[in-house]
Design an enzyme around this catalytic site. Structure first.
Site, PDB file in Angstrom:
ATOM      1  N   GLY A 139      32.708  16.440  64.135  1.00 20.65           N
ATOM      2  CA  GLY A 139      32.355  17.811  63.270  1.00 20.65           C
ATOM      3  C   GLY A 139      31.805  17.370  61.835  1.00 20.65           C
ATOM      4  O   GLY A 139      30.874  18.570  61.592  1.00 20.65           O
ATOM      5  N   ASN A 151      28.745  15.372  69.768  1.00 21.02           N
ATOM      6  CA  ASN A 151      28.078  16.754  70.275  1.00 21.02           C
ATOM      7  C   ASN A 151      27.786  17.703  69.257  1.00 21.02           C
ATOM      8  O   ASN A 151      26.163  17.820  69.228  1.00 21.02           O
ATOM      9  CB  ASN A 151      29.608  17.779  70.734  1.00 21.02           C
ATOM     10  CG  ASN A 151      29.100  18.704  71.371  1.00 21.02           C
ATOM     11  OD1 ASN A 151      30.065  19.467  71.893  1.00 21.02           O
ATOM     12  ND2 ASN A 151      27.755  19.235  71.190  1.00 21.02           N
ATOM     13  N   THR A 152      27.781  17.618  67.993  1.00 20.87           N
ATOM     14  CA  THR A 152      27.760  18.797  67.322  1.00 20.87           C
ATOM     15  C   THR A 152      26.910  18.054  66.706  1.00 20.87           C
ATOM     16  O   THR A 152      25.540  18.549  65.947  1.00 20.87           O
ATOM     17  CB  THR A 152      28.852  18.627  65.653  1.00 20.87           C
ATOM     18  OG1 THR A 152      30.138  19.657  66.083  1.00 20.87           O
ATOM     19  CG2 THR A 152      28.951  19.449  64.823  1.00 20.87           C
ATOM     20  N   LYS A 185      38.939  12.671  79.541  1.00 19.01           N
ATOM     21  CA  LYS A 185      38.209  12.637  78.154  1.00 19.01           C
ATOM     22  C   LYS A 185      39.482  13.227  77.612  1.00 19.01           C
ATOM     23  O   LYS A 185      40.021  14.676  76.977  1.00 19.01           O
ATOM     24  CB  LYS A 185      37.288  12.628  77.146  1.00 19.01           C
ATOM     25  CG  LYS A 185      37.459  12.491  76.181  1.00 19.01           C
ATOM     26  CD  LYS A 185      35.558  12.669  74.880  1.00 19.01           C
ATOM     27  CE  LYS A 185      35.886  12.528  73.894  1.00 19.01           C
ATOM     28  NZ  LYS A 185      36.595  13.610  72.815  1.00 19.01           N
TER      29      LYS A 185
END
Length: 269
Positions: free
Chosen positions: A172, A220-221, A111
């Site tokens: 994020g 993710n976050t 990635k």
């Protein structure tokens, strides 16, 4: 009636990425968790099959004296997708990708992230394109993180990217999909899978990404920073399934005026 997907994985609606077939359309990261145990619990709850790992930040064998994330994510349960998070130039990203390939026994998956601005963490389009071209020539299967620019997305696919991963919002931020129109444009022109990456904040954002026609969502976050990451992982799993089913069902056309849900009855003679 079609059976309900189990554990976020739907064998009746598989998709292909870089030569492999997957049944979960939720991809998850491994950063920002309390520890590897919590990481493992959340990822199991998400049903994800593809897990991305920042080579510069997470130990997957670089430090033999530290805990290894791969001990908590056993093969063949997961495909490890290394990423070049933290790189600021194409050359840095290329070196990091080569290191990842060595650590993962020659896996060509990468990635690609090349950040161009420290404040917004927006990717550098020119350096990203240069790295994509170089890595594709070396045989890497590049999944490329990019802005939601449809022209750049097309050029990245032309350069050899195996998947285009436009941001929904800054990394994020949890702001959700700020420009669904551009995401639709990228999907319309894409010859490779399109997966929303970055900016998802909650389950409705993930569902919207799937309703737009994305092949999947990476986050993710949104999970790791939730008050209860395991519960949020479950919510994201179900949201991706719901959004995909809605997309396949074909939503009704939106109307400007109200319409009765039930047809009027014929008047009595």
């Amino acid at each position: 009636m079609r059976p309900r997907a189990r554990n976020g994985r739907d064998p009746e609606d598989p998709w292909e990425l870089a030569g492999r077939v997957y049944t979960s359309r939720l991809l998850v990261g491994t950063g920002k968790y309390r520890d590897f145990e919590q990481t493992q619990q959340a990822i199991e709850a998400s049903g994800a099959e593809i897990v991305t790992v920042a080579i510069r930040r997470v130990n997957i064998g670089q430090d033999r004296n530290a805990p290894n994330l791969l001990d908590y994510l056993p093969e063949p349960d997961y495909t490890i997708l290394p990423n070049t998070a933290g790189c600021r130039t194409a050359d840095e990203a290329i070196r990091t990708a080569r290191q990842a390939r060595e650590l993962l026994d020659g896996s060509p998956l990468i990635k690609l992230e090349v950040i161009g601005d420290d404040g917004s963490l927006y990717p550098d389009g020119l350096e990203t394109l240069r790295a994509t071209e170089a890595l594709a020539r070396e045989g890497f299967w590049v999944l490329v993180y990019t802005t939601d620019d449809p022209v750049l997305a097309r050029r990245l696919a032309d350069a050899g990217a195996r998947a285009i991963m436009p941001l929904a919002a800054p990394i994020g931020s949890g702001l959700g999909i700020l420009n669904p129109y551009n995401i639709r444009l990228i999907i319309r022109e894409a010859r490779v899978p399109v997966l929303v990456d970055a900016g998802v904040g909650t389950a409705s954002d993930a569902a919207l990404a799937m309703e737009l026609g994305c092949e999947g969502v990476l986050m993710n976050t949104a999970i790791a920073a939730a008050r209860n990451p395991v519960r949020m992982a479950c919510a994201m799993r179900e949201a991706v399934i719901a959004g995909r089913l809605a997309y396949l069902a074909g939503p009704m056309a939106r109307q400007q005026l109200a319409q009765a849900s039930s047809p009027p009855r014929d008047p009595k003679p």
